[in-house]
Write an enzyme that holds these catalytic residues in place. Structure first.
Site, PDB file in Angstrom:
ATOM      1  N   TRP A  38      -9.427  31.404 -14.421  1.00 19.85           N
ATOM      2  CA  TRP A  38      -9.321  30.079 -13.182  1.00 19.85           C
ATOM      3  C   TRP A  38      -7.791  31.078 -12.721  1.00 19.85           C
ATOM      4  CZ3 TRP A  38      -4.066  26.979 -13.556  1.00 19.85           C
ATOM      5  CH2 TRP A  38      -3.916  26.961 -15.063  1.00 19.85           C
ATOM      6  N   ASP A  90       1.151  -0.897   0.098  1.00 16.36           N
ATOM      7  CA  ASP A  90       0.401   0.046  -0.023  1.00 16.36           C
ATOM      8  C   ASP A  90       0.935   1.388  -0.265  1.00 16.36           C
ATOM      9  OD1 ASP A  90      -2.406   1.930   0.582  1.00 16.36           O
ATOM     10  OD2 ASP A  90      -3.406  -0.093   1.545  1.00 16.36           O
ATOM     11  N   SER A 141       6.045   6.696 -21.451  1.00 17.93           N
ATOM     12  CA  SER A 141       7.511   5.421 -21.352  1.00 17.93           C
ATOM     13  C   SER A 141       7.240   4.597 -21.136  1.00 17.93           C
ATOM     14  CB  SER A 141       8.145   6.836 -20.506  1.00 17.93           C
ATOM     15  OG  SER A 141       7.902   8.238 -20.863  1.00 17.93           O
TER      16      SER A 141
END
Ligand code: HAS
Ligand code: CU
Length: 805
Positions: A145, A110, A274
């Protein structure tokens, strides 16, 4: 130690317990995979909202003198469209992959702090809903914004519109910084045995760079927003030209964040490409280390070019030249990546899957947007292009052709891993070509429209300027994009029901996530697979360039067995508290207090629960330090930028006051010297406290912990006394620039001291209840780090504000 582990076993889920189901299990989940899915679904939903806003914008602009929406609505639409796409769609779409994929790709079970991870998600979700709730009360943000002042000050934007925006962005920023700290600790400290930094997949690397950008770039905008909030709510003068303020301050603070932000938006996509290109070209990534280094360089340069958004603001030739050169330099590491991807394809045996299509599409379309960026990098050229549709074309090529294409490549690539089913490749291909066509039809003509003079942010235009045809085409293209997105949703829904089942390794992959089942079990891997080179998994399957296959090393079972953290609903409660506080700022002080109480209760429960239930038995990771210490160091780096920005503003505004009183008339240096001394002494007590805990001397530990807190309280008392004295002498927040900068700077520092006191008291209480044992010393160390940091910041503030005349 034995009892400690027994406690862990009691409180943590046994691994093979069946995964919980139902809504409650999602609300309380701390599993990075589920949180990743939550991020993905939320991002897609907000993406649809932002997309609908865009389509209304395009409908309005399709014809001259159109009246689909009013000018006011149009302002709200482009503001909410930009804000939504950047903060609520593209960024969290990236977070979905960080969450789901990073732990799998580094062979971890995790993230370092699973509960904090859940907290980040809930804050993000509620913050996004908070901003959008502005529509429900008929007051959507409408200042762009970028929220330029003075337009966004109370005089010019009196309604709550901008308040929704500035509070919402602060909430979202908090979520991003927490997640950033969490992922940095995870990536640096939780890698599988043998996974050295240079063997990490490029996606992991680019994500790491992004987390650093987030942690360091969000503080400046947070400060900018705090100033704006104080100007709007409390009448300070940060952006008030009449009081001697500088209107460019906002632009600097916004773009110091804003430019790194564009790399926050693009680097995850670069990372995905990639991974996807080498897999489907059946070749290793050409010059992988160079791709990694150039990503790091982009991150560095990204901090030094912000003022290319301000060439038209009149900064003068020296600043213009410096920022122009810096901006041009960024093309080099970016170009390096493009050429590395092309070289990867060269001579490869290509499998043209949909994921591959999107990755290749990025290489082509991002480059178009990158090149127009290079055109803006020249100030005289930019003066022609700025505030026109040419810039709109630029950033949609990089954001859609770059970020979105990369993220869609990731979606098609990782979908089978996440859901255990394939997306339909035929439908995917139709969707891809529709997006390519719609996208280019929408945005390529905008280069031309901008070049012939069509400004951005206009709600309509008159006929006869030659703008009609291409605007109409642009609108047609936008509906093509909308249709393509719809097809993606159809594809996703169909796959979830009838999609062909996917094996563990459907694409013949090279990275660790393909070594576990699709979808992976709760604990990710039954045993963590060892790594002994770049693309280990691939080489085990296909051998190296000479066809030699390494003998696979046996996976190492976990020395302590597998423990997964237990679910918790405190993250959601804490996040709710934050949003209630923000809602209170717009309604009633009582609501603010209520929100603050919920945050305190949630945070407190969080801390105690964490103590009973640490996520990992062994918290010392690859770097040889405890996760918590690593996280604290990272957070303090972020805090340096936070205080640095505030102190820099103080210095920039020093002596610009139009009215008194002036600092030297009222600052009481002897008194503050005493309180400074008190704070320094508290650091000494903190050191003693840590040593006592490390020795297991509970009596001393308690004494020094409470002693440190007490000294902190004395400092706060001095500060309260000083503030009252100033107010008596006529210095208030609203009095002049000095009042504004002084109270906000020292007030925020005081807030940090108060938080530190709260943490110390928590530790003290844990100790009283006998829950602060020797193995908990790292917790005390972490609080100590914070405490010392806050002291050092005070020394700087004391020197800059009090000692320097
Ligand atoms: Fe940008 C405005 C410059 C990359 C996003 N950008 C924006 C805005 C957004 C945005 C959202 O210098 C608008 C903000 C607003 O609302 O006002 N941008 C650049 C440069 C790059 C760049 C130099 N931008 C991005 C990425 C974004 C993004 C990535 C999001 C994902 N951008 C600007 C400038 C402005 C701007 C000004 C302000 C305009 C104004 O007036 O408002 C670079 O990172 C791009 C590098 C990539 C390439 C392509 C690949 C490289 C190759 C190597 C060979 C090429 C060379 C160049 C050596 C260059 C293939 C030769 C030069 C030639 C002309 C041929
Ligand atoms: Cu920029």
């Amino acid at each position: 130690m034995a009892t400690h582990e027994a406690a862990l076993l009691r409180h943590e889920h046994a691994v093979h317990a069946p995964a919980a189901t139902g809504v409650w299990s999602w609300i309380t989940t701390v599993d990075h995979k589920r949180i990743g899915i939550l991020y993905g679904v939320t991002a897609l939903t907000f993406f649809a909202v932002g997309g609908i806003e865009a389509l209304i914008i395009r409908l309005q602009l399709a014809r001259p003198n159109s009246t689909v929406v009013s000018a006011e609505t149009f302002n709200a639409l482009f503001t909410m469209h930009g804000t939504t796409m950047v903060f609520l769609a593209i960024m969290p779409f990236g977070s979905a992959f960080f969450n789901y994929m990073l732990p799998l790709m580094i062979g971890a079970r995790d993230v370092a702090f699973p509960r904090l991870n859940a907290l980040s998600y809930w804050i993000f979700l509620l913050g996004g809903l908070f901003i959008n709730a502005s529509f429900l009360v008929g007051a959507p943000p409408d200042g762009g914004w970028f929220g330029y002042t003075s337009l966004t000050l109370r005089q010019y934007s009196p309604g709550p519109n901008i308040d929704f925006w500035l509070l919402g962005l602060q909430i979202l920023g908090a979520s991003s910084v927490m997640a950033g700290v969490n992922f940095i600790a995870t990536i640096l400290n939780m890698r599988a045995p043998g996974l050295t930094l240079m063997r990490m997949p490029v996606f992991v690397w680019m994500s790491l760079v992004v987390q650093f950008l987030i942690v360091l770039a969000f503080p400046p905008i947070t400060i900018g927003l705090v100033f704006l909030m104080f100007d709007r709510f409390f009448g300070t003068h940060f952006y008030d030209v009449a009081a001697g303020g500088n209107v460019l301050l906002w632009q600097h603070l916004f773009w110091i964040f804003g430019h790194p932000e564009v790399y926050i938006l693009i680097l995850p996509a670069f990372g995905i490409v990639s991974e996807v290109l080498p897999t489907f070209a059946r070749k290793p990534l050409f010059g992988a280390p160079v791709v990694i280094y150039s990503g790091i360089l982009i991150g560095f340069f990204g901090f030094g070019v912000w003022a290319h958004h301000m060439f038209a603001a009149g900064m003068g030739p020296v600043a213009d030249a410096a920022f122009s050169i810096g901006t041009m330099l960024i093309a080099i590491p970016t170009g390096v990546k493009i050429f590395n991807w092309l070289a990867t394809l060269w001579g490869g045996s290509i499998r043209p899957t949909v994921a591959f299509h999107y990755a290749a599409g990025l290489v082509a379309l991002f480059t178009v947007g990158g090149l127009s960026g290079i055109m803006h990098s020249s100030p005289p050229v930019d003066l022609q292009q700025t505030d026109t549709y040419f810039v709109v074309a630029h950033f949609h090529y990089v954001l859609i052709g770059g970020s979105l294409f990369g993220l869609l490549a990731g979606a098609y690539y990782w979908w089978p891993k996440i859901t255990g089913r394939f997306l339909d490749e035929r439908l995917g291909r139709v969707q891809f070509w529709l997006l390519v066509a719609g996208f280019n039809l929408t945005f390529f003509p905008q280069h031309y429209l901008g070049a012939i003079g069509m400004p951005r942010r206009i709600y309509t235009y008159g006929p006869g300027r030659g703008w009609e045809f291409w605007n109409l085409m642009s609108t047609v293209g936008a509906f093509g994009i909308g249709l393509s997105v719809l097809l993606f949703l159809v594809n996703a829904a169909r796959s979830l029901r009838h999609g062909a089942l996917a094996p563990a390794d459907p694409w013949d992959g090279r990275t660790l996530e393909w070594r576990t089942s699709s979808p992976p079990p709760v604990h990710n891997f039954d045993a963590i697979p060892p790594v002994y080179g770049r693309d280990t998994f691939w080489r085990e399957k296909h051998g190296d360039s000479r066809g030699r296959k390494p003998t696979p090393l046996p996976p190492r079972p976990d020395p302590h067995g597998i423990h997964m953290p237990a679910p918790s609903f405190w993250p959601l409660v804490t996040a709710l508290g934050i949003v209630i506080t923000a809602a209170g700022a717009l309604t009633h002080l009582a609501v603010v207090v209520l929100g603050a109480v919920v945050v305190l209760v949630g945070g407190w429960a969080f801390a105690l629960e964490h103590h009973r239930n640490p996520a990992h038995v062994d918290q010392v990771g690859n770097l040889g330090v405890d996760h918590r210490k690593l996280a604290m160091w990272t957070f303090l780096g972020s805090e340096c930028f936070f205080f640095g920005t505030m102190i820099a503003t103080y210095l920039a505004y020093k002596g610009h006051d139009k009215v008194g009183p002036h600092p030297h008339e009222i600052l009481n240096i002897p008194l503050t010297t005493i309180s400074t001394f008190d704070l320094l002494m508290s650091s000494l007590l903190m050191v003693l406290a840590l040593h006592a805990v490390q020795r297991g001397d509970r009596r001393q530990a308690r004494m020094w912990l409470f002693g440190t807190a007490f000294f902190g309280l004395i400092f706060l008392g001095f500060q309260a006394w000083e503030f009252t004295a100033f107010v008596h002498e006529g210095l208030t927040l609203q009095q002049n620039l000095f009042g504004s900068t002084f109270f906000v700077l020292t007030g925020f520092h005081g807030g940090h001291v108060a938080l530190g006191v709260a943490m110390l008291l928590t530790l003290g209480i844990l100790d009283l209840r006998g829950k602060l044992a020797v193995q908990d010393a790292p917790r005390v160390e972490v609080v100590g780090l914070y405490w010392h940091f806050v002291d050092v910041v005070w020394i700087v503030i004391f020197t800059v504000v009090y000692l320097i005349p």
